[in-house]
Scaffold this motif. Sequence first.
Motif, PDB file in Angstrom:
ATOM      1  N   MET A   1      40.923  48.716  35.505  1.00  0.00           N
ATOM      2  CA  MET A   1      42.221  48.199  35.114  1.00  0.00           C
ATOM      3  C   MET A   1      42.025  46.809  34.523  1.00  0.00           C
ATOM      4  SD  MET A   1      45.662  47.574  37.387  1.00  0.00           S
ATOM      5  CE  MET A   1      44.974  46.416  38.539  1.00  0.00           C
ATOM      6  N   LYS A   2      42.655  46.565  33.395  1.00  0.00           N
ATOM      7  CA  LYS A   2      42.555  45.279  32.712  1.00  0.00           C
ATOM      8  C   LYS A   2      43.952  44.654  32.626  1.00  0.00           C
ATOM      9  CE  LYS A   2      40.787  43.204  28.506  1.00  0.00           C
ATOM     10  NZ  LYS A   2      40.149  43.450  27.216  1.00  0.00           N
ATOM     11  N   VAL A   3      44.071  43.436  33.132  1.00  0.00           N
ATOM     12  CA  VAL A   3      45.352  42.731  33.120  1.00  0.00           C
ATOM     13  C   VAL A   3      45.208  41.457  32.301  1.00  0.00           C
ATOM     14  CG1 VAL A   3      47.131  41.622  34.511  1.00  0.00           C
ATOM     15  CG2 VAL A   3      45.992  43.668  35.371  1.00  0.00           C
ATOM     16  N   LEU A   4      46.150  41.262  31.406  1.00  0.00           N
ATOM     17  CA  LEU A   4      46.187  40.075  30.569  1.00  0.00           C
ATOM     18  C   LEU A   4      47.335  39.189  31.014  1.00  0.00           C
ATOM     19  CD1 LEU A   4      45.195  38.541  27.999  1.00  0.00           C
ATOM     20  CD2 LEU A   4      46.921  39.858  26.733  1.00  0.00           C
ATOM     21  N   GLY A   5      47.053  37.941  31.304  1.00  0.00           N
ATOM     22  CA  GLY A   5      48.087  36.959  31.606  1.00  0.00           C
ATOM     23  C   GLY A   5      48.281  36.060  30.400  1.00  0.00           C
ATOM     24  N   ILE A   6      49.527  35.859  30.011  1.00  0.00           N
ATOM     25  CA  ILE A   6      49.816  34.941  28.900  1.00  0.00           C
ATOM     26  C   ILE A   6      50.662  33.800  29.434  1.00  0.00           C
ATOM     27  CG2 ILE A   6      50.839  34.643  26.619  1.00  0.00           C
ATOM     28  CD1 ILE A   6      50.213  37.541  26.013  1.00  0.00           C
ATOM     29  N   LEU A  27      45.059  40.723  42.232  1.00  0.00           N
ATOM     30  CA  LEU A  27      44.908  42.064  41.681  1.00  0.00           C
ATOM     31  C   LEU A  27      43.474  42.583  41.767  1.00  0.00           C
ATOM     32  CD1 LEU A  27      47.181  41.682  38.542  1.00  0.00           C
ATOM     33  CD2 LEU A  27      47.637  43.095  40.541  1.00  0.00           C
ATOM     34  N   SER A  28      42.516  41.695  41.895  1.00  0.00           N
ATOM     35  CA  SER A  28      41.096  42.089  41.985  1.00  0.00           C
ATOM     36  C   SER A  28      40.722  43.078  40.880  1.00  0.00           C
ATOM     37  CB  SER A  28      40.799  42.698  43.353  1.00  0.00           C
ATOM     38  OG  SER A  28      41.049  41.767  44.368  1.00  0.00           O
ATOM     39  N   CYS A  29      40.973  42.694  39.664  1.00  0.00           N
ATOM     40  CA  CYS A  29      40.673  43.553  38.526  1.00  0.00           C
ATOM     41  C   CYS A  29      40.112  42.688  37.403  1.00  0.00           C
ATOM     42  CB  CYS A  29      41.937  44.271  38.062  1.00  0.00           C
ATOM     43  SG  CYS A  29      43.190  43.143  37.460  1.00  0.00           S
ATOM     44  N   GLU A  30      39.775  43.347  36.319  1.00  0.00           N
ATOM     45  CA  GLU A  30      39.357  42.588  35.149  1.00  0.00           C
ATOM     46  C   GLU A  30      40.597  41.876  34.605  1.00  0.00           C
ATOM     47  OE1 GLU A  30      37.653  43.324  30.632  1.00  0.00           O
ATOM     48  OE2 GLU A  30      37.670  44.995  32.051  1.00  0.00           O
ATOM     49  N   GLY A  31      40.528  40.576  34.544  1.00  0.00           N
ATOM     50  CA  GLY A  31      41.693  39.828  34.088  1.00  0.00           C
ATOM     51  C   GLY A  31      41.307  38.681  33.187  1.00  0.00           C
ATOM     52  N   GLU A  32      42.265  38.278  32.393  1.00  0.00           N
ATOM     53  CA  GLU A  32      42.057  37.179  31.456  1.00  0.00           C
ATOM     54  C   GLU A  32      43.381  36.457  31.277  1.00  0.00           C
ATOM     55  OE1 GLU A  32      40.566  36.521  26.827  1.00  0.00           O
ATOM     56  OE2 GLU A  32      40.872  38.552  27.574  1.00  0.00           O
ATOM     57  N   ILE A  33      43.310  35.146  31.156  1.00  0.00           N
ATOM     58  CA  ILE A  33      44.503  34.347  30.860  1.00  0.00           C
ATOM     59  C   ILE A  33      44.357  33.749  29.472  1.00  0.00           C
ATOM     60  CG2 ILE A  33      45.849  32.296  31.455  1.00  0.00           C
ATOM     61  CD1 ILE A  33      45.151  32.771  34.375  1.00  0.00           C
ATOM     62  N   LEU A  34      45.377  33.957  28.656  1.00  0.00           N
ATOM     63  CA  LEU A  34      45.470  33.285  27.366  1.00  0.00           C
ATOM     64  C   LEU A  34      46.497  32.173  27.508  1.00  0.00           C
ATOM     65  CD1 LEU A  34      45.620  36.265  24.815  1.00  0.00           C
ATOM     66  CD2 LEU A  34      43.617  35.019  25.631  1.00  0.00           C
ATOM     67  N   ASN A  35      46.063  30.959  27.312  1.00  0.00           N
ATOM     68  CA  ASN A  35      46.969  29.815  27.305  1.00  0.00           C
ATOM     69  C   ASN A  35      47.394  29.600  25.855  1.00  0.00           C
ATOM     70  OD1 ASN A  35      46.761  28.847  30.129  1.00  0.00           O
ATOM     71  ND2 ASN A  35      44.596  28.685  29.585  1.00  0.00           N
ATOM     72  N   LEU A  36      48.677  29.767  25.569  1.00  0.00           N
ATOM     73  CA  LEU A  36      49.111  29.691  24.182  1.00  0.00           C
ATOM     74  C   LEU A  36      48.827  28.340  23.543  1.00  0.00           C
ATOM     75  CD1 LEU A  36      52.345  31.832  23.898  1.00  0.00           C
ATOM     76  CD2 LEU A  36      49.966  32.452  23.536  1.00  0.00           C
ATOM     77  N   TYR A  37      48.638  27.300  24.359  1.00  0.00           N
ATOM     78  CA  TYR A  37      48.312  26.001  23.775  1.00  0.00           C
ATOM     79  C   TYR A  37      46.923  25.995  23.135  1.00  0.00           C
ATOM     80  CZ  TYR A  37      46.268  25.237  28.479  1.00  0.00           C
ATOM     81  OH  TYR A  37      45.583  25.353  29.661  1.00  0.00           O
ATOM     82  N   CYS A  70      46.823  42.247  23.929  1.00  0.00           N
ATOM     83  CA  CYS A  70      47.891  42.943  24.658  1.00  0.00           C
ATOM     84  C   CYS A  70      47.688  44.453  24.609  1.00  0.00           C
ATOM     85  CB  CYS A  70      49.259  42.589  24.081  1.00  0.00           C
ATOM     86  SG  CYS A  70      49.793  40.890  24.344  1.00  0.00           S
ATOM     87  N   PHE A  71      47.367  44.968  23.434  1.00  0.00           N
ATOM     88  CA  PHE A  71      47.197  46.416  23.276  1.00  0.00           C
ATOM     89  C   PHE A  71      46.033  46.945  24.098  1.00  0.00           C
ATOM     90  CE2 PHE A  71      48.884  45.660  18.740  1.00  0.00           C
ATOM     91  CZ  PHE A  71      50.180  45.624  19.198  1.00  0.00           C
ATOM     92  N   SER A  72      44.981  46.149  24.264  1.00  0.00           N
ATOM     93  CA  SER A  72      43.797  46.613  24.987  1.00  0.00           C
ATOM     94  C   SER A  72      43.910  46.418  26.497  1.00  0.00           C
ATOM     95  CB  SER A  72      42.542  45.915  24.459  1.00  0.00           C
ATOM     96  OG  SER A  72      42.576  44.543  24.767  1.00  0.00           O
ATOM     97  N   SER A  73      45.035  45.910  26.960  1.00  0.00           N
ATOM     98  CA  SER A  73      45.258  45.682  28.393  1.00  0.00           C
ATOM     99  C   SER A  73      46.125  46.783  28.978  1.00  0.00           C
ATOM    100  CB  SER A  73      45.930  44.328  28.612  1.00  0.00           C
ATOM    101  OG  SER A  73      45.110  43.292  28.128  1.00  0.00           O
ATOM    102  N   ASN A  74      45.895  47.076  30.258  1.00  0.00           N
ATOM    103  CA  ASN A  74      46.738  48.045  30.960  1.00  0.00           C
ATOM    104  C   ASN A  74      48.054  47.427  31.395  1.00  0.00           C
ATOM    105  OD1 ASN A  74      43.679  48.614  31.970  1.00  0.00           O
ATOM    106  ND2 ASN A  74      44.770  50.470  31.405  1.00  0.00           N
ATOM    107  N   LYS A  75      48.026  46.143  31.676  1.00  0.00           N
ATOM    108  CA  LYS A  75      49.213  45.426  32.138  1.00  0.00           C
ATOM    109  C   LYS A  75      49.177  44.025  31.552  1.00  0.00           C
ATOM    110  CE  LYS A  75      52.881  45.615  34.765  1.00  0.00           C
ATOM    111  NZ  LYS A  75      54.007  46.397  34.366  1.00  0.00           N
ATOM    112  N   ILE A  76      50.367  43.460  31.322  1.00  0.00           N
ATOM    113  CA  ILE A  76      50.497  42.110  30.779  1.00  0.00           C
ATOM    114  C   ILE A  76      51.450  41.337  31.685  1.00  0.00           C
ATOM    115  CG2 ILE A  76      51.137  40.718  28.761  1.00  0.00           C
ATOM    116  CD1 ILE A  76      50.977  43.467  27.162  1.00  0.00           C
ATOM    117  N   ILE A  77      51.074  40.121  32.021  1.00  0.00           N
ATOM    118  CA  ILE A  77      51.960  39.247  32.790  1.00  0.00           C
ATOM    119  C   ILE A  77      52.266  38.028  31.930  1.00  0.00           C
ATOM    120  CG2 ILE A  77      52.312  37.913  34.895  1.00  0.00           C
ATOM    121  CD1 ILE A  77      50.058  39.581  36.199  1.00  0.00           C
ATOM    122  N   PHE A  78      53.546  37.822  31.663  1.00  0.00           N
ATOM    123  CA  PHE A  78      53.988  36.623  30.960  1.00  0.00           C
ATOM    124  C   PHE A  78      54.403  35.597  32.009  1.00  0.00           C
ATOM    125  CE2 PHE A  78      55.849  38.585  26.770  1.00  0.00           C
ATOM    126  CZ  PHE A  78      54.581  38.978  26.386  1.00  0.00           C
ATOM    127  N   ALA A  79      53.869  34.395  31.927  1.00  0.00           N
ATOM    128  CA  ALA A  79      54.326  33.280  32.754  1.00  0.00           C
ATOM    129  C   ALA A  79      55.131  32.362  31.851  1.00  0.00           C
ATOM    130  CB  ALA A  79      53.162  32.539  33.389  1.00  0.00           C
TER     131      ALA A  79
END
Length: 184
Positions: A1-6, A27-37, A70-79
Amino acid sequence: MKVLGINFSYRKDGNCFKTLSFCLNELSCEGEILNLYDYEINPCRNCNYVCFEDLPCSIEDDIAYIYKKCFSSNKIIFALPTYGGHLAAAYFIFSERQQAIFKNETDYYHHFLKKISYILIGNDYEMPLSEILSSYVSYQLKPQIIVLSTNKYHERSISGNLIKNNDVKQRLSTFSRGIISCLK
């Protein structure tokens, strides 16, 4: 499972970044955070609506790269932080550029909208909630949203200390478990 945080906040190591980090750890999964700055994202401008003609967007920035993530992630979290009773301007700029990315409603729904969960941080959150939910009305879809009010936890919005509160951690753990259950 891949989760992207923005992270839509331009504050480094602020509440949005720290809550995203906490959730990805939970979540203990493959995750990445993109900081829009860290990215160049420009608003729509006078381009003669080339995106309506099935041509690629004429604005040269990082938006296509971010949507590809976003498309390559299973889930996206917007903060999302709230400013002056509204969502951050970065959210609206990001959203308005969708018209150049999605060529039909099916792709928008299946490859993007239904993947998103939201962390909303701020004290005036009624209008920001309606701004988020307006994207979902026609799909009869209710996204997972957690609202964290800094006033409720006796914190200043700019302190970045919201995550130190045990109740906040508990609520974010529950939020994270909800994300996992959506993916099963």
